[in-house]
Motif scaffolding. Sequence first.
Motif, PDB file in Angstrom:
ATOM      1  N   GLY A  36      42.578  49.633   7.448  1.00 23.01           N
ATOM      2  CA  GLY A  36      42.425  49.476   6.000  1.00 23.01           C
ATOM      3  C   GLY A  36      42.941  48.136   5.507  1.00 23.01           C
ATOM      4  O   GLY A  36      43.654  48.060   4.508  1.00 23.01           O
TER       5      GLY A  36
ATOM      6  N   LYS B   2      49.298  63.819   3.392  1.00 28.73           N
ATOM      7  CA  LYS B   2      50.338  62.847   3.763  1.00 28.73           C
ATOM      8  C   LYS B   2      51.561  63.555   4.369  1.00 28.73           C
ATOM      9  O   LYS B   2      52.185  63.032   5.296  1.00 28.73           O
TER      10      LYS B   2
ATOM     11  N   PHE C  46      47.773  47.216   0.318  1.00 35.09           N
ATOM     12  CA  PHE C  46      48.925  47.115   1.221  1.00 35.09           C
ATOM     13  C   PHE C  46      48.516  46.580   2.595  1.00 35.09           C
ATOM     14  O   PHE C  46      49.243  45.796   3.209  1.00 35.09           O
TER      15      PHE C  46
ATOM     16  N   VAL D 140      38.338  54.849  10.370  1.00 34.76           N
ATOM     17  CA  VAL D 140      39.244  55.821  11.015  1.00 34.76           C
ATOM     18  C   VAL D 140      38.625  57.211  11.144  1.00 34.76           C
ATOM     19  O   VAL D 140      39.131  58.044  11.895  1.00 34.76           O
TER      20      VAL D 140
ATOM     21  N   ARG E 202      43.725  48.739  -4.855  1.00 30.73           N
ATOM     22  CA  ARG E 202      42.517  49.425  -5.356  1.00 30.73           C
ATOM     23  C   ARG E 202      42.698  50.942  -5.408  1.00 30.73           C
ATOM     24  O   ARG E 202      41.791  51.678  -5.761  1.00 30.73           O
TER      25      ARG E 202
HETATM   26  N1  LIG Z   1      48.781  52.382  -4.221  1.00 30.00           N
HETATM   27  C1  LIG Z   1      49.557  53.434  -4.292  1.00 30.00           C
HETATM   28  O1  LIG Z   1      50.017  53.816  -5.387  1.00 30.00           O
HETATM   29  C2  LIG Z   1      49.971  54.173  -3.025  1.00 30.00           C
HETATM   30  C3  LIG Z   1      51.142  54.914  -3.067  1.00 30.00           C
HETATM   31  C4  LIG Z   1      51.568  55.581  -1.918  1.00 30.00           C
HETATM   32  C5  LIG Z   1      50.824  55.496  -0.756  1.00 30.00           C
HETATM   33  N2  LIG Z   1      49.663  54.779  -0.735  1.00 30.00           N
HETATM   34  C6  LIG Z   1      48.933  54.713   0.536  1.00 30.00           C
HETATM   35  O2  LIG Z   1      48.900  53.365   0.975  1.00 30.00           O
HETATM   36  C7  LIG Z   1      47.743  53.143   1.796  1.00 30.00           C
HETATM   37  C8  LIG Z   1      47.018  51.899   1.314  1.00 30.00           C
HETATM   38  O3  LIG Z   1      46.572  52.127  -0.012  1.00 30.00           O
HETATM   39  P1  LIG Z   1      46.417  50.958  -1.082  1.00 30.00           P
HETATM   40  O4  LIG Z   1      47.267  51.304  -2.246  1.00 30.00           O
HETATM   41  O5  LIG Z   1      46.556  49.648  -0.440  1.00 30.00           O
HETATM   42  O6  LIG Z   1      44.909  51.231  -1.561  1.00 30.00           O
HETATM   43  P2  LIG Z   1      43.561  50.408  -1.387  1.00 30.00           P
HETATM   44  O7  LIG Z   1      43.728  49.032  -1.956  1.00 30.00           O
HETATM   45  O8  LIG Z   1      42.508  51.289  -1.947  1.00 30.00           O
HETATM   46  O9  LIG Z   1      43.398  50.288   0.194  1.00 30.00           O
HETATM   47  C9  LIG Z   1      42.980  51.356   0.979  1.00 30.00           C
HETATM   48  C10 LIG Z   1      42.381  50.813   2.250  1.00 30.00           C
HETATM   49  O10 LIG Z   1      42.003  51.923   3.077  1.00 30.00           O
HETATM   50  C11 LIG Z   1      40.700  51.656   3.554  1.00 30.00           C
HETATM   51  N3  LIG Z   1      39.984  52.848   3.983  1.00 30.00           N
HETATM   52  C12 LIG Z   1      39.641  53.939   3.253  1.00 30.00           C
HETATM   53  N4  LIG Z   1      38.972  54.803   4.030  1.00 30.00           N
HETATM   54  C13 LIG Z   1      38.902  54.250   5.266  1.00 30.00           C
HETATM   55  C14 LIG Z   1      38.339  54.642   6.490  1.00 30.00           C
HETATM   56  N5  LIG Z   1      37.677  55.805   6.637  1.00 30.00           N
HETATM   57  N6  LIG Z   1      38.485  53.828   7.578  1.00 30.00           N
HETATM   58  C15 LIG Z   1      39.133  52.642   7.469  1.00 30.00           C
HETATM   59  N7  LIG Z   1      39.651  52.197   6.323  1.00 30.00           N
HETATM   60  C16 LIG Z   1      39.538  52.998   5.241  1.00 30.00           C
HETATM   61  C17 LIG Z   1      40.009  50.944   2.402  1.00 30.00           C
HETATM   62  O11 LIG Z   1      38.843  50.305   2.898  1.00 30.00           O
HETATM   63  P3  LIG Z   1      37.464  50.118   2.083  1.00 30.00           P
HETATM   64  O12 LIG Z   1      37.570  48.735   1.481  1.00 30.00           O
HETATM   65  O13 LIG Z   1      36.427  50.223   3.133  1.00 30.00           O
HETATM   66  O14 LIG Z   1      37.391  51.213   1.062  1.00 30.00           O
HETATM   67  C18 LIG Z   1      41.126  49.990   2.003  1.00 30.00           C
HETATM   68  O15 LIG Z   1      41.159  48.879   2.854  1.00 30.00           O
HETATM   69  C19 LIG Z   1      46.922  54.436   1.713  1.00 30.00           C
HETATM   70  O16 LIG Z   1      47.166  55.204   2.857  1.00 30.00           O
HETATM   71  C20 LIG Z   1      47.474  55.129   0.472  1.00 30.00           C
HETATM   72  O17 LIG Z   1      47.318  56.535   0.546  1.00 30.00           O
HETATM   73  C21 LIG Z   1      49.225  54.099  -1.846  1.00 30.00           C
END
Ligand SMILES: NC(=O)c1ccc[n+]([C@@H]2O[C@H](COP(=O)([O-])OP(=O)(O)OC[C@H]3O[C@@H](n4cnc5c(N)ncnc54)[C@H](OP(=O)(O)O)[C@@H]3O)[C@@H](O)[C@H]2O)c1
Length: 249
Positions: free
Chosen positions: A8, A144, A13, A53, A177
């Motif tokens: 991702g 999670k 992140f 994934v 995002r």
């Molecule tokens: N932001 C928050 O508030 C927050 C808080 C706690 C935990 N998290 C966790 O942190 C992690 C990163 O999230 P983020 O906040 O950085 O959000 P984000 O900007 O939406 O990034 C998510 C990433 O995951 C990728 N992804 C989604 N489905 C996938 C798949 N099947 N195979 C490979 N890649 C995939 C997306 O790729 P695409 O570009 O292809 O969609 C994107 O690169 C996630 O696990 C999320 O649950 C986020």
Amino acid sequence: MKTILITGSSSGFGLETARYFLERDWRVLATMRTPQLDLLPPSRNLQVLQLDVTDLQSVHRAIEAAGPIDVVVNNAGFGAPSPFELTSMEAVRALFETNTFGTMAVTQAVLPQMRERQSGVIINVTSSVTYKPLPLVGVYRAAKAAVNAFSESLASEVAQFGIRVHMVLPGSSGETRFRETARTRLQGMDNAIYGDYMKRTIARMAESTGPGTQSKDVAEAVWRAANDDSAPLRIPAGADALQWASEAG
Ligand SMILES: NC(=O)c1ccc[n+]([C@@H]2O[C@H](COP(=O)([O-])OP(=O)(O)OC[C@H]3O[C@@H](n4cnc5c(N)ncnc54)[C@H](OP(=O)(O)O)[C@@H]3O)[C@@H](O)[C@H]2O)c1
């Protein structure tokens, strides 16, 4: 030179963590569902690989192409808030497919080479929502929390091979995002039974948002897990995550 593979990496992140490690002279395998070559600064230490994934073939292809991996970061994930009664089983499965089974699939694919080398670090990005019983995110929390439980057992299982396992638990971040994706998947706002409750709950959550988490907090937590042999199993990332972790005890 050490090698890190991140899932991702196309945004948020994952992208920031890739940038952070590149700046510190690591070889970075930035994996993405749809590879984009212009997101990170050009570097001979950077390789962008396709990895979805939820697609086992894609996972194994990427791990084989990667060669020796010192650190893997299971970061790919998304959230989709909705009242449980209105959440289709298809949506439940989709959340687990990416957040939970995706993490397990990548971990299983990388374990043999780490075991053979008797070293490696597996870092699973879960969430600080697992500290708190918040409404509307029950399935995401469960997906999670399953990774947390899995990571704890795996850590005990593979320590004998010199492999460390850590969880990084970010707080809420508006920099990625994540919220936009969650909004597009939001269900139930117009529902006669849950609609008003959802609007009130979401408004309350927005009001109570404090300093929150920056992408850099997550990159720093991953750096600590990757480099510090004595890093704890769970590493909260961000001021809000630290607060929730301390309240949870
Ligand atoms: N932001 C928050 O508030 C927050 C808080 C706690 C935990 N998290 C966790 O942190 C992690 C990163 O999230 P983020 O906040 O950085 O959000 P984000 O900007 O939406 O990034 C998510 C990433 O995951 C990728 N992804 C989604 N489905 C996938 C798949 N099947 N195979 C490979 N890649 C995939 C997306 O790729 P695409 O570009 O292809 O969609 C994107 O690169 C996630 O696990 C999320 O649950 C986020």
